[in-house]
Design a protein around this motif. Sequence first.
Motif, PDB file in Angstrom:
ATOM      1  N   LEU A  97      28.537  68.587  45.494  1.00  0.00           N
ATOM      2  CA  LEU A  97      27.938  69.511  44.992  1.00  0.00           C
ATOM      3  C   LEU A  97      27.320  69.729  43.131  1.00  0.00           C
ATOM      4  O   LEU A  97      26.565  70.560  43.584  1.00  0.00           O
ATOM      5  CB  LEU A  97      28.873  70.508  44.730  1.00  0.00           C
ATOM      6  CG  LEU A  97      28.823  72.074  44.975  1.00  0.00           C
ATOM      7  CD1 LEU A  97      28.314  73.010  45.596  1.00  0.00           C
ATOM      8  CD2 LEU A  97      30.493  72.953  44.453  1.00  0.00           C
ATOM      9  N   THR A  98      27.823  69.062  43.000  1.00  0.00           N
ATOM     10  CA  THR A  98      26.994  69.020  41.209  1.00  0.00           C
ATOM     11  C   THR A  98      26.013  68.749  41.067  1.00  0.00           C
ATOM     12  O   THR A  98      24.429  69.085  40.892  1.00  0.00           O
ATOM     13  CB  THR A  98      27.802  67.850  40.203  1.00  0.00           C
ATOM     14  OG1 THR A  98      28.828  68.851  40.080  1.00  0.00           O
ATOM     15  CG2 THR A  98      27.105  67.834  38.950  1.00  0.00           C
ATOM     16  N   ARG A  99      25.459  67.252  41.856  1.00  0.00           N
ATOM     17  CA  ARG A  99      24.383  66.919  42.256  1.00  0.00           C
ATOM     18  C   ARG A  99      23.505  67.970  43.297  1.00  0.00           C
ATOM     19  O   ARG A  99      22.551  68.092  43.116  1.00  0.00           O
ATOM     20  CB  ARG A  99      24.159  65.565  43.114  1.00  0.00           C
ATOM     21  CG  ARG A  99      23.076  64.818  43.133  1.00  0.00           C
ATOM     22  CD  ARG A  99      23.167  63.565  44.181  1.00  0.00           C
ATOM     23  NE  ARG A  99      23.515  62.587  43.761  1.00  0.00           N
ATOM     24  CZ  ARG A  99      23.542  61.494  43.051  1.00  0.00           C
ATOM     25  NH1 ARG A  99      23.815  60.362  44.585  1.00  0.00           N
ATOM     26  NH2 ARG A  99      24.132  60.564  42.365  1.00  0.00           N
ATOM     27  N   LEU A 100      23.683  68.597  44.114  1.00  0.00           N
ATOM     28  CA  LEU A 100      23.335  69.335  44.723  1.00  0.00           C
ATOM     29  C   LEU A 100      22.538  70.373  44.270  1.00  0.00           C
ATOM     30  O   LEU A 100      21.635  71.273  44.226  1.00  0.00           O
ATOM     31  CB  LEU A 100      24.113  69.769  46.232  1.00  0.00           C
ATOM     32  CG  LEU A 100      24.102  68.684  46.955  1.00  0.00           C
ATOM     33  CD1 LEU A 100      25.058  70.154  48.321  1.00  0.00           C
ATOM     34  CD2 LEU A 100      22.793  68.503  47.964  1.00  0.00           C
ATOM     35  N   ASN A 101      23.900  71.141  43.237  1.00  0.00           N
ATOM     36  CA  ASN A 101      22.773  72.067  42.466  1.00  0.00           C
ATOM     37  C   ASN A 101      22.395  71.374  40.944  1.00  0.00           C
ATOM     38  O   ASN A 101      21.476  72.915  39.854  1.00  0.00           O
ATOM     39  CB  ASN A 101      24.257  73.120  41.583  1.00  0.00           C
ATOM     40  CG  ASN A 101      25.315  73.754  42.971  1.00  0.00           C
ATOM     41  OD1 ASN A 101      24.495  74.231  43.521  1.00  0.00           O
ATOM     42  ND2 ASN A 101      26.399  73.655  42.485  1.00  0.00           N
ATOM     43  N   ASN A 102      21.831  71.157  41.155  1.00  0.00           N
ATOM     44  CA  ASN A 102      21.288  69.739  40.038  1.00  0.00           C
ATOM     45  C   ASN A 102      21.811  69.852  38.675  1.00  0.00           C
ATOM     46  O   ASN A 102      21.085  70.276  37.321  1.00  0.00           O
ATOM     47  CB  ASN A 102      19.470  70.116  39.972  1.00  0.00           C
ATOM     48  CG  ASN A 102      18.555  69.194  38.974  1.00  0.00           C
ATOM     49  OD1 ASN A 102      18.851  68.699  39.767  1.00  0.00           O
ATOM     50  ND2 ASN A 102      17.200  70.336  39.039  1.00  0.00           N
ATOM     51  N   THR A 103      22.525  69.475  38.301  1.00  0.00           N
ATOM     52  CA  THR A 103      23.626  69.936  36.907  1.00  0.00           C
ATOM     53  C   THR A 103      24.145  69.143  36.551  1.00  0.00           C
ATOM     54  O   THR A 103      24.576  68.020  37.803  1.00  0.00           O
ATOM     55  CB  THR A 103      24.733  70.902  36.951  1.00  0.00           C
ATOM     56  OG1 THR A 103      25.698  70.797  38.258  1.00  0.00           O
ATOM     57  CG2 THR A 103      23.969  72.098  37.091  1.00  0.00           C
ATOM     58  N   LYS A 104      24.554  68.607  35.858  1.00  0.00           N
ATOM     59  CA  LYS A 104      25.139  66.958  35.172  1.00  0.00           C
ATOM     60  C   LYS A 104      26.600  67.488  34.386  1.00  0.00           C
ATOM     61  O   LYS A 104      26.996  68.451  34.047  1.00  0.00           O
ATOM     62  CB  LYS A 104      24.578  66.862  34.407  1.00  0.00           C
ATOM     63  CG  LYS A 104      23.284  65.911  34.582  1.00  0.00           C
ATOM     64  CD  LYS A 104      22.462  65.357  33.250  1.00  0.00           C
ATOM     65  CE  LYS A 104      20.770  64.265  34.209  1.00  0.00           C
ATOM     66  NZ  LYS A 104      20.783  63.709  33.199  1.00  0.00           N
TER      67      LYS A 104
ATOM     68  N   PHE B 297      34.002  64.077  31.269  1.00  0.00           N
ATOM     69  CA  PHE B 297      34.999  64.462  31.900  1.00  0.00           C
ATOM     70  C   PHE B 297      35.011  64.422  33.303  1.00  0.00           C
ATOM     71  O   PHE B 297      35.968  64.284  33.700  1.00  0.00           O
ATOM     72  CB  PHE B 297      34.037  66.111  32.193  1.00  0.00           C
ATOM     73  CG  PHE B 297      33.952  67.456  31.126  1.00  0.00           C
ATOM     74  CD1 PHE B 297      34.927  67.856  32.024  1.00  0.00           C
ATOM     75  CD2 PHE B 297      33.943  67.257  29.736  1.00  0.00           C
ATOM     76  CE1 PHE B 297      35.635  69.317  30.925  1.00  0.00           C
ATOM     77  CE2 PHE B 297      33.978  68.775  28.828  1.00  0.00           C
ATOM     78  CZ  PHE B 297      35.119  69.336  29.507  1.00  0.00           C
ATOM     79  N   LEU B 298      34.097  63.568  33.652  1.00  0.00           N
ATOM     80  CA  LEU B 298      33.888  62.502  34.651  1.00  0.00           C
ATOM     81  C   LEU B 298      34.959  61.746  34.547  1.00  0.00           C
ATOM     82  O   LEU B 298      35.392  61.145  35.529  1.00  0.00           O
ATOM     83  CB  LEU B 298      32.715  61.448  34.596  1.00  0.00           C
ATOM     84  CG  LEU B 298      32.778  60.232  35.912  1.00  0.00           C
ATOM     85  CD1 LEU B 298      32.214  61.485  37.559  1.00  0.00           C
ATOM     86  CD2 LEU B 298      30.766  59.869  35.507  1.00  0.00           C
ATOM     87  N   ARG B 299      35.005  60.712  33.346  1.00  0.00           N
ATOM     88  CA  ARG B 299      36.500  59.318  33.485  1.00  0.00           C
ATOM     89  C   ARG B 299      37.427  60.643  33.739  1.00  0.00           C
ATOM     90  O   ARG B 299      38.157  59.671  33.453  1.00  0.00           O
ATOM     91  CB  ARG B 299      36.105  59.347  31.873  1.00  0.00           C
ATOM     92  CG  ARG B 299      35.006  58.658  31.981  1.00  0.00           C
ATOM     93  CD  ARG B 299      35.214  57.621  30.246  1.00  0.00           C
ATOM     94  NE  ARG B 299      34.916  57.979  29.370  1.00  0.00           N
ATOM     95  CZ  ARG B 299      33.252  57.967  28.560  1.00  0.00           C
ATOM     96  NH1 ARG B 299      32.104  58.701  29.024  1.00  0.00           N
ATOM     97  NH2 ARG B 299      33.430  59.241  27.659  1.00  0.00           N
TER      98      ARG B 299
END
Length: 276
Positions: free
Chosen positions: A227-234, A239-241
């Motif tokens: 969903l993050t990729r589809l929204n073109n956000t990072k 936070f990923l960790r």
Amino acid sequence: MIKTIKPKIKMKAEIKTIYPQQAKQLLKLNTRNRPLASRHVNLLADEMRTGNWKLNGETITLSGDTLLDGQHRLAACVLANTPFDSFVVEGADSDCFDTIDVGKKRTNADTLHVKGEKHYVALSSSLRVIHYYYNEIGENPGDACSQLTNIQVQKLLEWHPGIRKSVNKFTSPSHKALVPLSHVCAFHYIFSLKDPELADEFMEKLVTGANLSEDDPVAVLRNKLILTRLNNTKIASKFLRAYLIKTWNAVREGRTIKHLYWRTNRCPNEKFPVAK
């Protein structure tokens, strides 16, 4: 054979031990240099404090009463309150300033390559993630994203030799996942210290998306990343960790989750999670 020449300008070079008080005096001659990079000064200071500093041929260069090169090393000496050895060149031509320190720096990956390591780029980036993790759960989380020196990256590899296995396992064209390769390899290694078989299963599911049930925590993480990729956000790396660790902990404990959050408005000071 290197040809010996007689320079038109009389320069002299010798190895000296520079003490903090001397470094302070030399820094007063720093009138032509670029602004100090505090992160780099802190990095060098740590090397001096821990005894990792090596005499490597780099110089403190002076032209009369002007410091041409060496400001970061001198500032680190003052910060660390620790003397260091260096070649000191005096009598350099002031016009040579724009030719100093223009070469390409040796990266962590370059260092591992010289040492004969395979997949040295992935290995160096994975070691940095391991460094971040252990700092984030340690006593000095503010140092979590500090730069690594080439000596530090070699020591990290000595402390975590098992990372080679994780890098070898996931460094292939077929493993281009939603998660950066550095995080895939680093956390596969970190999780395998807790449960090797489950770590394999967890990361294969995350990378491939195969064999996932709807209520699998890994599916929740993948959906969030998609969903993050589809929204073109990072998603910020820290936070990923945190999401990776929270997902792993849920899998280890046999829990289902509906959403993944860390440090929301309701809990802005939430501690960084520890892999169980």
